[in-house]
Write a protein that holds these residues in place. Structure first.
Motif, PDB file in Angstrom:
ATOM      1  N   THR A  76       0.854  -1.187   0.000  1.00 59.86           N
ATOM      2  CA  THR A  76       0.000   0.000   0.000  1.00 59.86           C
ATOM      3  C   THR A  76       0.887   1.234   0.000  1.00 59.86           C
ATOM      4  O   THR A  76       1.782   1.339   0.856  1.00 59.86           O
ATOM      5  CB  THR A  76      -0.917   0.008   1.241  1.00 59.86           C
ATOM      6  N   ASP A  77       0.668   2.130  -0.953  1.00 58.88           N
ATOM      7  CA  ASP A  77       1.481   3.355  -1.122  1.00 58.88           C
ATOM      8  C   ASP A  77       2.883   3.043  -1.639  1.00 58.88           C
ATOM      9  O   ASP A  77       3.318   3.580  -2.647  1.00 58.88           O
ATOM     10  CB  ASP A  77       1.556   4.165   0.174  1.00 58.88           C
ATOM     11  N   TYR A  79       5.019  -0.115  -3.028  1.00 54.85           N
ATOM     12  CA  TYR A  79       4.676  -1.430  -3.562  1.00 54.85           C
ATOM     13  C   TYR A  79       5.925  -2.262  -3.826  1.00 54.85           C
ATOM     14  O   TYR A  79       6.964  -1.731  -4.255  1.00 54.85           O
ATOM     15  CB  TYR A  79       3.869  -1.291  -4.861  1.00 54.85           C
ATOM     16  N   HIS A  91      -4.586   1.068  -7.767  1.00 51.54           N
ATOM     17  CA  HIS A  91      -4.763   0.898  -6.320  1.00 51.54           C
ATOM     18  C   HIS A  91      -4.446   2.186  -5.569  1.00 51.54           C
ATOM     19  O   HIS A  91      -5.140   2.566  -4.626  1.00 51.54           O
ATOM     20  CB  HIS A  91      -3.866  -0.238  -5.815  1.00 51.54           C
ATOM     21  N   SER A  92      -3.405   2.889  -5.999  1.00 51.77           N
ATOM     22  CA  SER A  92      -2.983   4.110  -5.301  1.00 51.77           C
ATOM     23  C   SER A  92      -3.883   5.296  -5.606  1.00 51.77           C
ATOM     24  O   SER A  92      -3.813   6.325  -4.937  1.00 51.77           O
ATOM     25  CB  SER A  92      -1.544   4.459  -5.689  1.00 51.77           C
ATOM     26  N   ILE A 134       7.181   3.504  -6.092  1.00 53.68           N
ATOM     27  CA  ILE A 134       6.018   4.339  -5.821  1.00 53.68           C
ATOM     28  C   ILE A 134       5.539   4.933  -7.138  1.00 53.68           C
ATOM     29  O   ILE A 134       6.329   5.108  -8.072  1.00 53.68           O
ATOM     30  CB  ILE A 134       6.319   5.452  -4.794  1.00 53.68           C
ATOM     31  N   SER A 136       3.147   8.059  -9.104  1.00 55.24           N
ATOM     32  CA  SER A 136       2.552   9.386  -8.954  1.00 55.24           C
ATOM     33  C   SER A 136       2.096   9.876 -10.320  1.00 55.24           C
ATOM     34  O   SER A 136       2.301   9.203 -11.339  1.00 55.24           O
ATOM     35  CB  SER A 136       3.556  10.354  -8.323  1.00 55.24           C
TER      36      SER A 136
END
Length: 614
Positions: A76-77, A79, A91-92, A134, A136
């Motif tokens: 979570t956040d 991975y 998911h994020s 991560i 973004s």
């Protein structure tokens, strides 16, 4: 003439200006092209894992449909790199299921990844992984150049050697300007592989440095059907010898492999004993079979005597603690391996271990021959030590070379949580029903004292919906269910409920109260629970107690009768389970009730622990 010269100069200047403007325009067009090429974003499929992409930071475009659960995501956040890049982006919350561009940055591996459900994607937990990432929004950072072609690691295993060598370092189908397009093909993830310049496909050879290490599978979370906390007590005494000690270590490594160690399944630690015991690693130290086997290989023999009893005491006091990884809800199991026989006594240490809820298994190898039996301190030490003397908890092996034959039977028994009888103790395995006299003779002040007595008894037990449960009935001429076994599942809630019980006042019909408790409390008791009734009264009953008490005994309800002040001793003995001296108590004053708490608890536990272990 002058006019001609001026005209020629004007023409030259005009041509120069035209060329200058044309050049500037061409440069602008070239710059635009370069910029367009520079920000050309590679596209990947939903199943591409971050670990397959070598680039430390990159922008990619994900297609639609990556919300599908088949594209596994771990964490979570942050991975694990074994996750689907696009699945993690959904998911994020960076992407929705329609796809789009994302920025991906690799970071260090984590010691644990927590699973969660978010944005339609269920991510999974993972104990550890060597690399993370991560995601973004795809906003390029100033000064950072992002690749328009990704570099992939190999997707083939070393076993497929020829095919691996023909598909080395790869880039996506988007190529930099001027690069040799090379030889391309598609892998199973849909990414186009490109042979690098300089590699000779016809020879099937690629320079060694071009080959990347292969991604490993995630470490198992363990077998959830075998969720036990396990301690192995291995014999490191001098008598065992180096060769047999190596056999013992190999046995442990094989056990670790067969158990499928993991945080959702069994956890295992090792204690070696000689003169004194020592923990090599506890339940927290290694949470997968691979790491555990590596650690077992590094164990060195301690030497000394074979003080197994001292080792069992050590494990009881030190090993199964929360700080060492004990999970509370998982059965505790201790497997003791003994070469021949222990050099100290094991009976008392094992009894205390069993009373602590530890399931003791013994494996004895190469027992004492006739002329050695004089040295055995406890001739029947196995039956005195194990959790039950029914053959389930003990193994005897004639030779160390036959030790491996016990592996599968041991694993099967250790994982059979329904038969691990010693996981239950006197404090966590009962349904306790308090039957409280609320008659007029008690009075408000004394009734509060009785409730404090009930609370003090309840405090001693481990209360939850799976451990000990507590219920209460108050009675006068009538009866009232204050709360049932399924009402409260924590000690704090039970104690608060006891405090809230209101004084009723009235007559004393104890026989009717026992019948009522059997119907309203114990009728709903769980089949595998011990049923304890603790009745508190201050006087003689107005009705008959014999038949209701007999009914309670026949239904397997263990009854404790506590009388105060004007209670009739003979009536208490009729109500109490046999022997009455262990189940009936009398206090001459309400203020002296508290003195009986430790005695009642001790008798409850003594009775539990004295049950036949066959």
């Amino acid at each position: 003439m002058g006019t001609v010269v001026l005209t020629m100069k004007a023409s030259v200047i005009e041509m120069f200006l035209v060329l200058l403007v044309t050049g500037i325009h061409s440069n602008k067009e070239m710059t635009k092209k370069i910029k367009r090429l520079k920000f050309n974003v590679p596209q990947i499929n939903c199943d591409v894992k971050a670990g397959k992409i070598i680039n430390p930071e990159f922008i990619v475009k994900c297609p639609a449909g990556c919300q599908d659960p088949k594209y596994h995501v771990y964490g979570t956040d942050v991975y694990a790199s074994y996750s689907s890049v696009c699945g993690a982006a959904v998911h994020s919350g960076v992407l929705d299921n329609s796809g789009g561009k994302i920025l991906v940055r690799k970071v260090a591996g984590q010691s644990g990844y927590k699973g969660s459900y978010s944005n339609g994607v269920q991510s999974l937990s993972l104990p550890r992984w060597r690399e993370s990432f991560i995601v973004s929004e795809s906003k390029p950072q100033k000064g950072v150049t992002y690749p328009s072609a990704l570099t992939y690691s190999s997707s083939k295993t070393p076993a497929a050697k020829a095919d691996l060598w023909s598909t080395p370092t790869y880039t996506s189908s988007q190529n930099r300007p001027g690069a040799n397009p090379g030889v391309q093909r598609q892998d199973s993830s849909g990414a186009a592989f490109q042979k690098p310049v300089g590699a000779d496909v016809s020879l099937g050879f690629v320079p060694k440095e071009e080959l990347s290490t292969q991604s490993l599978e995630p470490v198992s979370l363990g077998d959830p059907n075998c969720k036990v906390d396990l301690s192995f007590l291995i014999d490191g005494s001098s008598s065992i010898g180096k060769r047999r000690f190596r056999i013992q270590k190999q046995f442990l490594a094989d056990i670790a492999q067969a158990l499928d160690i993991g945080p959702a399944g069994p956890l295992m630690g090792v204690v070696q004993y000689g003169d004194n015991p020592a923990t090599h690693f506890n339940l927290r130290t290694h949470t997968n079979s691979r790491d555990l086997k590596t650690a077992i290989e590094k164990i060195t023999q301690r030497g000394g005597l074979a003080n197994a009893g001292r080792a069992i005491s050590f494990v009881t006091k030190n090993f199964f603690s929360k700080a060492n990884g004990n999970r509370g809800g998982s059965p505790n199991v201790a497997v003791v391996l003994v070469d021949g026989w222990p050099t100290d006594k094991v009976e008392e240490a094992s009894r205390l271990a069993r009373e602590s809820g530890i399931n003791i298994f013994f494996i004895t190898i190469e027992g004492a021959v006739e002329n050695e039996k004089q040295y055995v301190l406890e001739p029947n030490f196995v039956n005195k030590a194990v959790c039950r003397t029914n053959g389930f908890y003990s193994f005897h092996v004639q030779s160390w070379f036959g030790l491996h034959k016990t592996l599968q039977p041991l694993v099967k028994r250790v994982c059979d949580t329904e038969r691990l009888a010693c996981s239950k103790t006197c404090l966590n395995s009962a349904d306790i029903g308090f039957v409280i006299d609320g008659s007029s003779s008690v009075g408000t002040g004394n009734f509060r004292t009785v409730l404090q007595f009930v609370a003090n008894l309840s405090k001693e037990f481990e209360i939850s919906d799976t451990d000990t449960r507590v219920g209460a009935v108050q009675y006068t001429y009538e009866q009232r269910l204050e709360f049932g076994f399924d009402k409260y599942s924590s000690k704090a809630d039970v104690l608060n409920a006891i405090k809230r019980v209101g004084y009723w006042s009235g007559g004393t019909s104890t026989g009717a109260a026992i019948n009522y408790a059997l119907e309203q409390l114990f009728q709903k008791s769980k089949p595998n629970k011990r049923k304890l009734m603790i009745l508190i009264t201050d006087g003689r009953s107005y009705d008959d107690v014999r038949i209701p008490a007999l009914a309670a005994h026949l239904k397997g309800v263990i009854t404790y009768a506590v009388g105060v002040a004007w209670a009739a001793q003979e009536e208490l003995e009729v109500i109490a389970t046999h022997p009455a001296r262990d189940h009936s108590f009398f206090a001459d004053d309400f203020d002296n009730l508290y003195q009986y708490v430790p005695r009642i608890i001790r008798n409850i536990c003594t009775e539990f622990n004295s049950q036949p272990r066959n």
